[in-house]
Design an enzyme around this catalytic site. Structure first.
Site, PDB file in Angstrom:
ATOM      1  N   ILE A  15       0.861  -1.185   0.035  1.00 32.25           N
ATOM      2  CA  ILE A  15       0.079   0.125  -0.025  1.00 32.25           C
ATOM      3  C   ILE A  15       0.833   1.332  -0.045  1.00 32.25           C
ATOM      4  O   ILE A  15       0.532   2.207  -0.729  1.00 32.25           O
ATOM      5  CB  ILE A  15      -0.837  -0.106   1.231  1.00 32.25           C
ATOM      6  CG1 ILE A  15      -1.851  -1.249   1.081  1.00 32.25           C
ATOM      7  CG2 ILE A  15      -1.650   1.394   1.320  1.00 32.25           C
ATOM      8  CD1 ILE A  15      -2.747  -1.572   2.326  1.00 32.25           C
ATOM      9  N   TYR A 147      -2.874  -8.010  16.409  1.00 31.92           N
ATOM     10  CA  TYR A 147      -2.880  -6.926  15.252  1.00 31.92           C
ATOM     11  C   TYR A 147      -4.179  -5.871  15.451  1.00 31.92           C
ATOM     12  O   TYR A 147      -4.019  -4.824  15.269  1.00 31.92           O
ATOM     13  CB  TYR A 147      -3.123  -7.662  14.034  1.00 31.92           C
ATOM     14  CG  TYR A 147      -3.351  -6.892  12.824  1.00 31.92           C
ATOM     15  CD1 TYR A 147      -1.997  -6.258  12.272  1.00 31.92           C
ATOM     16  CD2 TYR A 147      -4.229  -6.732  12.153  1.00 31.92           C
ATOM     17  CE1 TYR A 147      -2.248  -5.315  11.226  1.00 31.92           C
ATOM     18  CE2 TYR A 147      -4.370  -6.104  10.835  1.00 31.92           C
ATOM     19  CZ  TYR A 147      -3.264  -5.379  10.362  1.00 31.92           C
ATOM     20  OH  TYR A 147      -3.267  -4.644   9.314  1.00 31.92           O
ATOM     21  N   LYS A 151      -4.074  -1.781  15.934  1.00 36.70           N
ATOM     22  CA  LYS A 151      -4.928  -0.744  14.974  1.00 36.70           C
ATOM     23  C   LYS A 151      -5.911  -0.055  15.534  1.00 36.70           C
ATOM     24  O   LYS A 151      -6.335   0.992  15.417  1.00 36.70           O
ATOM     25  CB  LYS A 151      -5.595  -1.550  13.755  1.00 36.70           C
ATOM     26  CG  LYS A 151      -4.126  -2.502  12.977  1.00 36.70           C
ATOM     27  CD  LYS A 151      -3.399  -1.182  12.283  1.00 36.70           C
ATOM     28  CE  LYS A 151      -2.659  -1.606  11.162  1.00 36.70           C
ATOM     29  NZ  LYS A 151      -1.815  -0.718  10.499  1.00 36.70           N
TER      30      LYS A 151
HETATM   31  N1  LIG Z   1      -2.679  -5.810   3.144  1.00 37.95           N
HETATM   32  C1  LIG Z   1      -3.774  -5.716   3.807  1.00 37.95           C
HETATM   33  O1  LIG Z   1      -4.646  -6.523   3.562  1.00 37.95           O
HETATM   34  C2  LIG Z   1      -3.976  -4.551   4.771  1.00 37.95           C
HETATM   35  C3  LIG Z   1      -5.284  -4.121   5.276  1.00 37.95           C
HETATM   36  C4  LIG Z   1      -5.588  -3.307   6.403  1.00 37.95           C
HETATM   37  C5  LIG Z   1      -4.455  -2.469   6.664  1.00 37.95           C
HETATM   38  N2  LIG Z   1      -3.217  -2.720   6.278  1.00 37.95           N
HETATM   39  C6  LIG Z   1      -2.119  -1.887   6.592  1.00 37.95           C
HETATM   40  O2  LIG Z   1      -1.570  -1.351   5.679  1.00 37.95           O
HETATM   41  C7  LIG Z   1      -0.044  -1.034   6.025  1.00 37.95           C
HETATM   42  C8  LIG Z   1       0.717  -1.609   4.788  1.00 37.95           C
HETATM   43  O3  LIG Z   1       0.616  -2.895   4.809  1.00 37.95           O
HETATM   44  P1  LIG Z   1       0.680  -3.686   3.413  1.00 37.95           P
HETATM   45  O4  LIG Z   1      -0.278  -4.569   3.212  1.00 37.95           O
HETATM   46  O5  LIG Z   1       1.180  -2.659   2.315  1.00 37.95           O
HETATM   47  O6  LIG Z   1       1.972  -4.663   3.684  1.00 37.95           O
HETATM   48  P2  LIG Z   1       3.645  -4.869   3.261  1.00 37.95           P
HETATM   49  O7  LIG Z   1       3.652  -4.822   1.549  1.00 37.95           O
HETATM   50  O8  LIG Z   1       4.142  -5.754   3.892  1.00 37.95           O
HETATM   51  O9  LIG Z   1       4.051  -3.307   3.666  1.00 37.95           O
HETATM   52  C9  LIG Z   1       4.506  -3.066   4.837  1.00 37.95           C
HETATM   53  C10 LIG Z   1       5.515  -1.965   4.708  1.00 37.95           C
HETATM   54  O10 LIG Z   1       5.944  -1.480   6.049  1.00 37.95           O
HETATM   55  C11 LIG Z   1       7.363  -1.344   6.154  1.00 37.95           C
HETATM   56  N3  LIG Z   1       7.721  -1.737   7.572  1.00 37.95           N
HETATM   57  C12 LIG Z   1       7.085  -2.734   8.383  1.00 37.95           C
HETATM   58  N4  LIG Z   1       7.596  -2.826   9.622  1.00 37.95           N
HETATM   59  C13 LIG Z   1       8.376  -1.786   9.345  1.00 37.95           C
HETATM   60  C14 LIG Z   1       9.319  -1.060  10.494  1.00 37.95           C
HETATM   61  N5  LIG Z   1       9.532  -1.394  11.515  1.00 37.95           N
HETATM   62  N6  LIG Z   1       9.974   0.230  10.253  1.00 37.95           N
HETATM   63  C15 LIG Z   1       9.929   0.814   9.151  1.00 37.95           C
HETATM   64  N7  LIG Z   1       8.999   0.202   7.905  1.00 37.95           N
HETATM   65  C16 LIG Z   1       8.541  -1.023   8.190  1.00 37.95           C
HETATM   66  C17 LIG Z   1       7.714  -2.418   5.194  1.00 37.95           C
HETATM   67  O11 LIG Z   1       9.181  -2.267   4.984  1.00 37.95           O
HETATM   68  P3  LIG Z   1      10.174  -3.426   4.987  1.00 37.95           P
HETATM   69  O12 LIG Z   1      10.024  -4.188   3.881  1.00 37.95           O
HETATM   70  O13 LIG Z   1      11.397  -2.869   5.297  1.00 37.95           O
HETATM   71  O14 LIG Z   1       9.682  -4.290   6.294  1.00 37.95           O
HETATM   72  C18 LIG Z   1       6.933  -2.294   4.092  1.00 37.95           C
HETATM   73  O15 LIG Z   1       7.333  -1.208   3.482  1.00 37.95           O
HETATM   74  C19 LIG Z   1       0.195  -1.935   7.328  1.00 37.95           C
HETATM   75  O16 LIG Z   1       0.009  -0.921   8.401  1.00 37.95           O
HETATM   76  C20 LIG Z   1      -1.020  -2.912   7.432  1.00 37.95           C
HETATM   77  O17 LIG Z   1      -1.469  -3.222   8.727  1.00 37.95           O
HETATM   78  C21 LIG Z   1      -2.805  -3.827   5.244  1.00 37.95           C
END
Ligand SMILES: NC(=O)c1ccc[n+]([C@@H]2O[C@H](COP(=O)([O-])OP(=O)(O)OC[C@H]3O[C@@H](n4cnc5c(N)ncnc54)[C@H](OP(=O)(O)O)[C@@H]3O)[C@@H](O)[C@H]2O)c1
Length: 245
Positions: A15, A147, A151
């Protein structure tokens, strides 16, 4: 070109990356963070121009402080912040260890909390903060207890910040994505079969007939960061294709 500068935490994949790509396309300067150098370098090279990558672990207060200093030195004050960095590891309530509890809360809540706090001095008046939470806050899913708590905690502070930071011209809103296809599923510890079942279930039961993609979320985040939403405070936009209605 609108000359606005936005920081996206966790902008290297999923995202955050899609939001960076969209914001750059419509004329913003974007700073992305991540904690994995390889992912950060890849993302910066894919995004091309008007992007700056900073390695920063959002669960570390000293990293957040260094990040703010670096952004200030390179860009001065910023127009907006997308608090997006987050993790999800699937685990039932009974099996949730202290380590998993701390890791999840430290990144998703504590890190997000202090990211907003430390950026306050360099957020312009006016500016916009967008918090990325999740539909788990209001709809129950098994294996997500810590989780969900992380949130819910993050979402709960939006209204307080809107009161305390209003004098500084800082407004705070929330995006609440549904299941969105991104690398987070692979990192969750779920098997490939469980991931496929999850994605298929949400695609087939959704009124939009498909799974939400990170690129669906980007224009909505841009709206909340932009002046188009300047009168919104503590608004929550549920981005789930209608699956929870
Ligand atoms: N995908 C879903 O279904 C969904 C639904 C609701 C909400 N969300 C929320 O959307 C957000 C993004 O998730 P996503 O689905 O895009 O997953 P993702 O592709 O795994 O992206 C997560 C991002 O956060 C970074 N990150 C994780 N831990 C970190 C830390 N300690 N410090 C700095 N960066 C960190 C990762 O970087 P690295 O690769 O360097 O770890 C990556 O850039 C999250 O907060 C998630 O909870 C996702």
């Amino acid at each position: 070109m609108n000359d606005k500068t936005i920081v996206i935490t966790g902008g290297t994949t999923g995202i955050g990356f899609a939001c960076a790509k969209y914001l750059i396309k419509v004329g913003y300067n974007v700073i992305i963070t991540g904690r994995t150098k390889e992912n950060l370098d890849n993302a910066v090279s894919k995004l091309g121009k008007n992007v700056f990558g900073i390695l920063s672990d959002s669960s570390s207060l000293s990293d957040i402080e260094k990040l703010v200093l670096k952004v200030k030195n390179e860009f001065g004050n910023i127009d907006g912040l997308f608090v997006n960095a987050g993790i999800f590891k699937a685990m039932n309530f009974e099996g949730t260890s202290e380590d998993l509890f701390d890791e999840t809360m430290n990144i998703n809540f504590k890190g997000a909390f202090f990211t907003v706090q430390k950026f306050i001095p360099i957020l312009k008046n006016p500016s916009s903060v967008v918090l990325n939470t999740s539909i788990v806050v209001f709809k129950a899913f098994a294996d997500t207890s810590v989780y969900t708590a992380s949130k819910a905690a993050l979402e709960s502070i939006a209204k307080v910040l809107n009161i305390e930071l209003s004098d500084r011209g800082i407004r705070v809103n929330v995006v609440s994505p549904g299941v969105t296809q991104s690398p987070i599923q692979k990192k969750s510890g779920m098997t490939d079969e469980a991931i496929n079942n999850l994605l298929e279930h949400f695609a087939s039961t959704s009124p939009i007939g498909r799974i939400v993609q990170p690129s669906d979320i980007a224009p909505i985040v841009e709206f909340l960061l932009s002046d188009k939403s300047q009168v919104l405070r503590n608004e929550k936009i549920i981005i789930d294709g209608g699956t929870t209605m």
